[in-house]
Design a protein around this motif. Structure first.
Motif, short mmCIF file in Angstrom:
data_model
loop_
_atom_site.label_atom_id
_atom_site.label_comp_id
_atom_site.label_asym_id
_atom_site.label_seq_id
_atom_site.Cartn_x
_atom_site.Cartn_y
_atom_site.Cartn_z
N VAL A 107 0.86 -1.19 0.00
CA VAL A 107 0.00 0.00 0.00
C VAL A 107 0.89 1.23 0.00
CG1 VAL A 107 -1.81 1.28 1.19
CG2 VAL A 107 -1.80 -1.22 1.28
N SER A 108 0.71 2.10 -0.98
CA SER A 108 1.52 3.33 -1.04
C SER A 108 1.03 4.31 0.00
CB SER A 108 1.43 3.95 -2.44
OG SER A 108 0.08 4.26 -2.75
N PRO A 109 1.90 5.19 0.51
CA PRO A 109 1.51 6.16 1.54
C PRO A 109 0.37 7.06 1.07
CG PRO A 109 3.89 6.06 1.34
CD PRO A 109 3.34 5.27 0.20
N ALA A 110 -0.55 7.34 1.97
CA ALA A 110 -1.69 8.19 1.62
C ALA A 110 -1.35 9.67 1.74
CB ALA A 110 -2.88 7.87 2.52
N GLU A 111 -0.46 10.03 2.67
CA GLU A 111 -0.09 11.44 2.84
C GLU A 111 0.89 11.85 1.75
OE1 GLU A 111 1.45 11.99 6.70
OE2 GLU A 111 -0.43 11.56 7.73
N PRO A 112 0.70 13.05 1.16
CA PRO A 112 1.60 13.49 0.09
C PRO A 112 3.07 13.53 0.51
CG PRO A 112 -0.36 14.86 0.16
CD PRO A 112 -0.42 13.97 1.37
N ALA A 113 3.35 13.98 1.74
CA ALA A 113 4.75 14.07 2.18
C ALA A 113 5.39 12.69 2.25
CB ALA A 113 4.81 14.76 3.55
N ALA A 114 4.68 11.72 2.83
CA ALA A 114 5.21 10.36 2.92
C ALA A 114 5.36 9.74 1.53
CB ALA A 114 4.29 9.51 3.79
N PHE A 115 4.42 10.02 0.65
CA PHE A 115 4.50 9.50 -0.72
C PHE A 115 5.73 10.06 -1.43
CE2 PHE A 115 3.51 9.49 -5.24
CZ PHE A 115 3.04 8.20 -5.42
N LEU A 116 5.97 11.35 -1.25
CA LEU A 116 7.12 11.97 -1.89
C LEU A 116 8.43 11.40 -1.35
CD1 LEU A 116 8.06 14.12 -3.89
CD2 LEU A 116 8.03 15.76 -2.01
N ARG A 172 14.75 17.23 4.24
CA ARG A 172 14.94 18.32 5.19
C ARG A 172 13.82 19.35 5.07
NH1 ARG A 172 19.74 19.26 3.98
NH2 ARG A 172 19.43 20.95 2.49
N THR A 173 13.41 19.65 3.85
CA THR A 173 12.32 20.60 3.64
C THR A 173 11.02 20.08 4.22
OG1 THR A 173 13.37 21.43 1.61
CG2 THR A 173 11.03 21.90 1.91
N LEU A 174 10.75 18.79 4.03
CA LEU A 174 9.52 18.21 4.55
C LEU A 174 9.53 18.16 6.07
CD1 LEU A 174 9.02 15.27 2.02
CD2 LEU A 174 7.74 17.42 2.14
N GLN A 175 10.67 17.94 6.67
CA GLN A 175 10.76 17.89 8.12
C GLN A 175 10.59 19.27 8.76
OE1 GLN A 175 14.50 15.99 8.93
NE2 GLN A 175 13.79 13.96 8.30
N ALA A 188 9.20 19.34 -3.69
CA ALA A 188 9.33 18.75 -5.03
C ALA A 188 10.04 19.70 -5.98
CB ALA A 188 7.95 18.39 -5.57
N LEU A 189 9.84 21.01 -5.79
CA LEU A 189 10.51 21.98 -6.65
C LEU A 189 12.02 21.95 -6.45
CD1 LEU A 189 8.19 25.12 -6.35
CD2 LEU A 189 8.38 23.54 -8.27
N GLU A 190 12.46 21.56 -5.27
CA GLU A 190 13.89 21.52 -4.97
C GLU A 190 14.56 20.24 -5.45
OE1 GLU A 190 14.04 22.13 -0.78
OE2 GLU A 190 13.68 24.28 -0.91
N TYR A 191 13.78 19.33 -6.00
CA TYR A 191 14.32 18.05 -6.47
C TYR A 191 14.61 18.15 -7.96
CZ TYR A 191 14.98 13.00 -6.63
OH TYR A 191 15.51 11.73 -6.76
N PHE A 228 7.55 8.90 -12.54
CA PHE A 228 6.50 8.84 -11.53
C PHE A 228 6.59 10.05 -10.61
CE2 PHE A 228 5.61 4.39 -12.54
CZ PHE A 228 4.25 4.33 -12.27
N PHE A 229 7.81 10.42 -10.24
CA PHE A 229 7.98 11.60 -9.39
C PHE A 229 7.43 12.84 -10.07
CE2 PHE A 229 10.33 15.37 -8.24
CZ PHE A 229 10.27 15.36 -6.85
N LEU A 230 7.72 13.00 -11.37
CA LEU A 230 7.21 14.14 -12.12
C LEU A 230 5.68 14.15 -12.14
CD1 LEU A 230 7.42 16.56 -13.99
CD2 LEU A 230 7.75 14.97 -15.90
N ALA A 231 5.07 12.99 -12.37
CA ALA A 231 3.61 12.92 -12.39
C ALA A 231 3.02 13.31 -11.03
CB ALA A 231 3.16 11.51 -12.78
N ALA A 232 3.65 12.84 -9.96
CA ALA A 232 3.18 13.19 -8.62
C ALA A 232 3.34 14.69 -8.37
CB ALA A 232 3.94 12.39 -7.57
N ARG A 233 4.46 15.25 -8.80
CA ARG A 233 4.69 16.69 -8.60
C ARG A 233 3.65 17.52 -9.35
NH1 ARG A 233 9.56 20.30 -10.92
NH2 ARG A 233 8.11 20.33 -12.67
N GLU A 234 3.35 17.14 -10.58
CA GLU A 234 2.37 17.89 -11.36
C GLU A 234 0.98 17.78 -10.74
OE1 GLU A 234 3.09 19.94 -14.08
OE2 GLU A 234 5.02 19.56 -13.16
N TYR A 235 0.68 16.61 -10.16
CA TYR A 235 -0.62 16.46 -9.48
C TYR A 235 -0.68 17.33 -8.23
CZ TYR A 235 -4.55 14.29 -7.07
OH TYR A 235 -5.74 14.08 -6.43
N PHE A 236 0.40 17.34 -7.45
CA PHE A 236 0.44 18.21 -6.27
C PHE A 236 0.32 19.67 -6.69
CE2 PHE A 236 3.25 14.80 -4.13
CZ PHE A 236 2.11 14.09 -3.76
#
Length: 334
Positions: A107-116, A172-175, A188-191, A228-236
């Motif tokens: 099961v993938s994480p439901a929270e955006p931060a954990a998913f990222l 670090r940004t998420l924390q 995500a912009l910093e990645y 996949f990371f790009l798709a997630a970033r565009e969705y966010f």
């Protein structure tokens, strides 16, 4: 630099609005001491003050109508037939299933931060697998330019270091933040996914005939993970834009109604010449006119604060494709 970053990205928009209005008021008020004769002559003509405030009042009413229309347009995009809504749900489910296979979880994480974090960790694990697969395979060329292949092991090591630094910066940004929608988007912009994709494609082009099968598979999996990371970033980003325009419309309405009432009262007070006298040697009409002018600019300050951040995010995400537009893109092997 920190002030610019706060103004454009990290600052709470209401705090930015307040800072802009305070700046406007503190800029207008000293005019009475810098050129008292000219200012007193100008303010002595009460009709000029009333005309200026009346113009701003008309602008506030027009601005509210325009932004309300924009907000309605954004909301209308969410209104669609049940069939299209079902397609969106199915697309989301398929994306999650593919992401779960990528990050090796049931099961993938439901929270955006954990998913990222899971996505960046998957990229780093595959980068480490690529590094292990090519360890010790070093041709004699130094690789001084684009056309000449260099040290395969050194180039992969450089890519691994870059991916690790990106992952560390995102975590670090998420924390440090609350990990809300914008905080996740900011991380995500910093990645630097675009630089990594370019580095992988050039690595495969330079050393395709020397790459072992494990390395080729690792590169293919890395490309999939970054996409996949790009798709997630565009969705966010789409979620952020919808929320930002909704908050813009709400804050604009909260500010506009009091502004209309106060500016209307100020126009009447100036026309009826209720304002007179001095405060600490400063004409009270100057204090009053500066305050009324600042209040009238409140809705415009709200619009400025939100549009500045939306425009900055849009500019920073222009590289959603095969090109690197940011000036600080990853230079691999240069």
């Amino acid at each position: 630099m920190a002030l610019r970053r706060w103004l454009l990205l990290t600052g709470n928009r209401r705090a930015v609005v307040l800072a802009l209005l305070v700046g406007v008021y503190l800029t207008l008020l000293p005019l009475g001491t810098l050129a008292p004769g000219e200012i007193n002559a100008l303010l002595g003509d009460r009709g000029s003050v009333a005309a200026l405030l009346n113009t701003l009042l008309s602008g506030v009413i027009l601005l509210v109508s325009v932004v309300a229309s924009i907000a309605s347009l954004v909301v209308s995009q969410e209104l669609s037939p049940v069939g299209r809504q079902r397609e969106r749900v199915e697309s989301t489910r398929e994306f999650r299933e593919s992401a779960e296979a990528l990050i090796d979880r049931e099961v993938s994480p439901a929270e955006p931060a954990a998913f990222l974090r899971a996505m960046t960790r998957a990229v780093l694990e595959r980068a480490q697998r690529l590094d292990d697969a090519v360890a010790g395979r070093t041709p004699a060329h130094p690789g001084a330019d684009e056309a000449v292949a260099g040290d395969l092991d050194a180039e992969v090591e450089a890519y691994l270091d870059h991916a690790a630094a990106n992952t560390e910066r995102v975590n670090r940004t998420l924390q440090e933040a609350d990990a809300g929608t914008f905080e996740v988007l900011l991380a995500a912009l910093e990645y630097d996914y675009a630089g990594q994709l370019y580095a992988l494609r050039r690595l495969r082009s330079r050393h395709g005939d020397q790459l072992p099968e494990e390395a080729s598979e690792a590169i293919a999996e890395l490309v999939d993970a970054l996409q996949f990371f790009l798709a997630a970033r565009e969705y966010f980003k789409s979620l952020y834009f919808e929320r930002e325009f909704a908050e813009l419309a709400a804050d604009l309405l909260y500010v506009s109604l009091p502004a209309i009432l106060l500016v209307s009262y100020a126009i009447l007070a100036v026309d009826l010449q209720f304002i007179d006298g001095e405060i600490a040697g400063v004409p009270f009409i100057l204090v009053f006119a500066a305050a009324a002018y600042t209040v009238a600019l409140g809705p415009f300050a709200v619009l400025t604060a939100y549009v500045l951040r939306v425009a900055t995010v849009a500019k920073r995400t222009l590289s959603a494709g095969p090109f690197i537009i940011e000036e600080d893109g990853f230079e691999f092997g240069e």
